[in-house]
Design an enzyme around this catalytic site. Structure first.
Site, PDB file in Angstrom:
ATOM      1  CD  GLU A 110     -29.003  39.674  74.225  1.00 15.21           C
ATOM      2  OE1 GLU A 110     -30.039  40.280  74.536  1.00 15.21           O
ATOM      3  OE2 GLU A 110     -28.850  38.457  74.415  1.00 15.21           O
ATOM      4  CD  GLU A 157     -27.766  32.400  74.756  1.00 14.55           C
ATOM      5  OE1 GLU A 157     -28.633  32.615  75.619  1.00 14.55           O
ATOM      6  OE2 GLU A 157     -27.698  33.026  73.679  1.00 14.55           O
TER       7      GLU A 157
END
Length: 333
Positions: A157, A162
């Site tokens: 991932e 974020e």
């Protein structure tokens, strides 16, 4: 996209409130621990293989409607329920939003959007031109990619954008299966947060960099009409670059990106302590917006937000700016 551990999360939330000079991320970071592992300019001539933009943007994406794996106060929707939350403006801007018009009780679930590309790529250069991103108390947006063919995190991932709540500095993180670490000598423009990429449901911090400038996430990013996040997935490294709106390289604007001219990456994850090819399988790109959950919830109070994250869900005005506004996403190989 999986959360950081609570201790790291709370520290990040607090540190993100520091005042950082504009364009600080453009100044070279000096690593004083031995010889640094630097980005090596690639000779690869990247060619466009996919471009998502305008009225046809959503043709290449699937809408996720499962339960939020990060336990957020959202219901991911598609079809008619998504028509007011995922759409293309007359000017071609793609909008992804949280429901800011329905009455929802405290601690309830608001409709939201999570989309992923129908295609996946085991290597390439990915360029996201973004005008604005979601932010605000209780809000947790992410632009990321997820490997295909194995259970998380064994296909890898990559979290490119974020943050939560009032954060102003973006966090860039990798999650992998066992045997992958970030070389602490890697030379990048951001602050090193952690070097253990190997993750599990009980230990999911990942290896991460936090950008230095306070215009890389949230309100100040939006006030400058956003910018461009580019990342390269190659066998020798995963590299990420951020460019302010007024500093986007001409080669990107011309559709002929040349990372060898972009200088030191914002974040660098070299293959010196991680076999990139075996840990990061073909990746699908993802945009989502969740609320509260495993990161924004625990970090809510330390972010300077009023009341509780659960109570914030009930005030729909909290989510007026919980929107992605995207110009395009391009894939080169």
């Amino acid at each position: 996209m999986f959360p950081a551990l609570a201790a790291l999360v709370l520290a990040l939330a607090a540190s993100s409130n520091a005042v950082v000079p504009h364009h600080a991320a453009l100044h070279r970071r000096h690593n004083n621990i031995g010889a640094s592992v630097s980005y090596v300019p690639r000779s690869t001539s990247y060619k466009l293989v996919e471009r998502y933009e305008g009225k046809n943007f959503f043709d290449g994406w699937d809408f996720f409607t499962g339960a939020d794996p990060t336990h957020g106060n959202v219901k991911f929707v598609d079809g008619d329920a998504a028509s007011k939350l995922a759409y293309v403006q007359d000017d071609g801007t793609v909008v992804l939003a949280v429901d800011d018009f329905s009455d929802v009780p405290a601690g309830g679930a608001r409709n939201s959007i999570r989309i992923s590309t129908k295609k996946a790529w085991d290597r390439g250069l990915f360029i996201a031109d973004i005008y604005s991103m979601p932010h605000g108390c209780g809000v947790w947006p992410a632009y990321w990619s997820l490997g295909q063919g194995k259970d998380w995190p064994n296909a890898g991932e990559i979290d490119i954008i974020e943050g939560v709540n009032t954060n102003t500095q973006n966090q860039i993180t990798l999650h992998s299966g066992p045997g992958c670490a970030l070389d602490k000598k890697a030379d990048a423009l951001s602050n090193l947060l952690g070097t253990t990429c190997a993750s599990s449901p009980d230990n999911n911090s990942g290896c991460a960099w936090q950008q230095k400038a306070n215009n890389t996430f949230g309100h100040l990013f939006n006030m400058q009409a956003g910018g461009v996040y580019a990342h390269a997935l190659e066998a020798d490294a995963i590299s990420v670059w951020f460019f302010d709106r007024d500093a986007v390289p001409a080669d990107i604007a011309a559709g002929k990106p040349d990372p060898s001219t972009w200088g030191t990456p914002t974040a660098l994850f070299p293959s010196s302590q991680c076999d990139i090819k075996s840990h990061f399988l073909a990746q699908s790109l993802i945009f989502d917006i969740t609320l509260c959950g495993d990161w924004a919830g625990p970090a809510y109070e330390s972010s300077g937000c009023p009341g509780t994250c659960a109570s914030a869900i009930a005030d729909k005005s909290n989510f007026n700016v919980a929107k992605w506004k995207i110009a395009s996403v391009s894939v080169y190989q």
